[in-house]
Scaffold this motif. Structure first.
Motif, PDB file in Angstrom:
ATOM      1  N   GLN A  42     -16.025  -7.550  53.893  1.00 33.05           N
ATOM      2  CA  GLN A  42     -15.516  -6.586  53.998  1.00 33.05           C
ATOM      3  C   GLN A  42     -15.097  -6.210  52.883  1.00 33.05           C
ATOM      4  O   GLN A  42     -14.735  -5.269  52.271  1.00 33.05           O
ATOM      5  CB  GLN A  42     -15.230  -6.034  55.318  1.00 33.05           C
ATOM      6  N   LEU A  44     -17.742  -9.961  60.992  1.00 32.11           N
ATOM      7  CA  LEU A  44     -18.223  -8.367  61.590  1.00 32.11           C
ATOM      8  C   LEU A  44     -17.640  -8.534  62.627  1.00 32.11           C
ATOM      9  O   LEU A  44     -17.316  -7.443  63.820  1.00 32.11           O
ATOM     10  CB  LEU A  44     -20.189  -8.230  61.772  1.00 32.11           C
ATOM     11  N   LYS A 103     -22.489  -2.433  58.622  1.00 29.55           N
ATOM     12  CA  LYS A 103     -22.018  -2.895  58.090  1.00 29.55           C
ATOM     13  C   LYS A 103     -22.341  -3.900  57.670  1.00 29.55           C
ATOM     14  O   LYS A 103     -21.487  -5.112  57.448  1.00 29.55           O
ATOM     15  CB  LYS A 103     -20.347  -3.272  59.089  1.00 29.55           C
ATOM     16  N   ASN A 142     -26.813  -2.494  62.762  1.00 27.88           N
ATOM     17  CA  ASN A 142     -25.366  -2.795  61.782  1.00 27.88           C
ATOM     18  C   ASN A 142     -24.831  -1.940  60.836  1.00 27.88           C
ATOM     19  O   ASN A 142     -25.616  -2.676  60.223  1.00 27.88           O
ATOM     20  CB  ASN A 142     -25.180  -4.038  62.222  1.00 27.88           C
ATOM     21  N   GLY A 201     -16.464  -2.927  52.752  1.00 22.15           N
ATOM     22  CA  GLY A 201     -16.206  -2.232  53.919  1.00 22.15           C
ATOM     23  C   GLY A 201     -17.467  -3.556  54.364  1.00 22.15           C
ATOM     24  O   GLY A 201     -17.328  -2.420  55.852  1.00 22.15           O
ATOM     25  N   LYS A 202     -18.385  -3.700  53.946  1.00 19.44           N
ATOM     26  CA  LYS A 202     -19.870  -4.220  55.036  1.00 19.44           C
ATOM     27  C   LYS A 202     -19.460  -6.373  54.114  1.00 19.44           C
ATOM     28  O   LYS A 202     -18.690  -6.447  53.899  1.00 19.44           O
ATOM     29  CB  LYS A 202     -20.970  -4.034  54.112  1.00 19.44           C
TER      30      LYS A 202
END
Length: 207
Positions: free
Chosen positions: A168, A205, A94, A92, A59-60
């Motif tokens: 991600q 992102l 992420k 951040n 998810g990053k």
């Protein structure tokens, strides 16, 4: 007459601007970045003696590099550019970084912990990773990033100065060069390479 011409030109410029700005902003979308395939799976130990795998980055958007702490040549430049990425995306959750040592004999958990502190690593997802030497060199080969032992090289090792960009979903992503060919990886030793990967991280992102 001049006033009317000026107003007419201004209106044309305004209308063009309203039409063109979104086009410029949208010139790159996440779909425009090539998907080069899944990044290799891995399981290594970080500077806090915690076992880390690709699942920790799920998810990053994250950046992968191969380095070693005592590198006297390109690593300081790569470190500086990673710190700039950390600053750019500070806060951040992420965004992450995976710095994988090619000198695990010297880059123990304790050594990497000290190295991270000396550098000023603050991103909680910037992991400095160590493990079995053969495992790490095989992993670099799976990424198709050059690493090697060379007693005659400064520091005793050789490695690529390239950064890999992972999205991600665990895919390796990149942009095209001027001839329409995927660049594969980003030069972590140049300002141009840094700016390119910075733009593409923002793209993924959704910034």
């Amino acid at each position: 007459m001049k006033d009317k011409s000026y107003i007419w030109i201004s209106l044309v410029v305004l209308v063009f601007g309203i039409w063109a700005v979104p086009k410029i902003i949208d010139r790159f979308k996440p779909a425009d970045l090539h998907i080069m395939g899944k990044a290799p799976s891995f399981e290594l130990t970080n500077q806090d003696n915690v076992l880390i795998s690709e699942e920790n980055y799920k998810g990053k958007v994250y950046v992968v590099e191969f380095f070693f702490a005592n590198c006297p040549t390109i690593c300081p430049i790569m470190n500086e550019n990673m710190l700039k990425l950390q600053k750019e995306f500070y806060g951040n959750m992420k965004f992450g970084i995976a710095s994988i040592t090619i000198d695990p004999t010297n880059d123990t958990v304790e050594a990497l912990k000290a190295h991270a502190q000396d550098l000023g690593v603050k991103n909680p997802y910037w992991y400095m990773l160590t493990g079995d030497s053969k495992y790490i060199y095989d992993l670099a080969a799976q990424f198709n990033l050059y690493t090697g032992v060379n007693p005659e090289a400064p520091g005793g090792f050789e490695h690529s100065g390239l950064f890999a960009l992972i999205d991600q979903d665990g895919n390796i992503r990149c942009r095209e060069d001027e001839f329409g060919n995927p660049i594969l990886y980003y030069d972590g030793t140049t300002d141009q390479g840094l700016e390119m990967i910075k733009e593409d991280i923002k793209l993924l992102l959704g910034n």
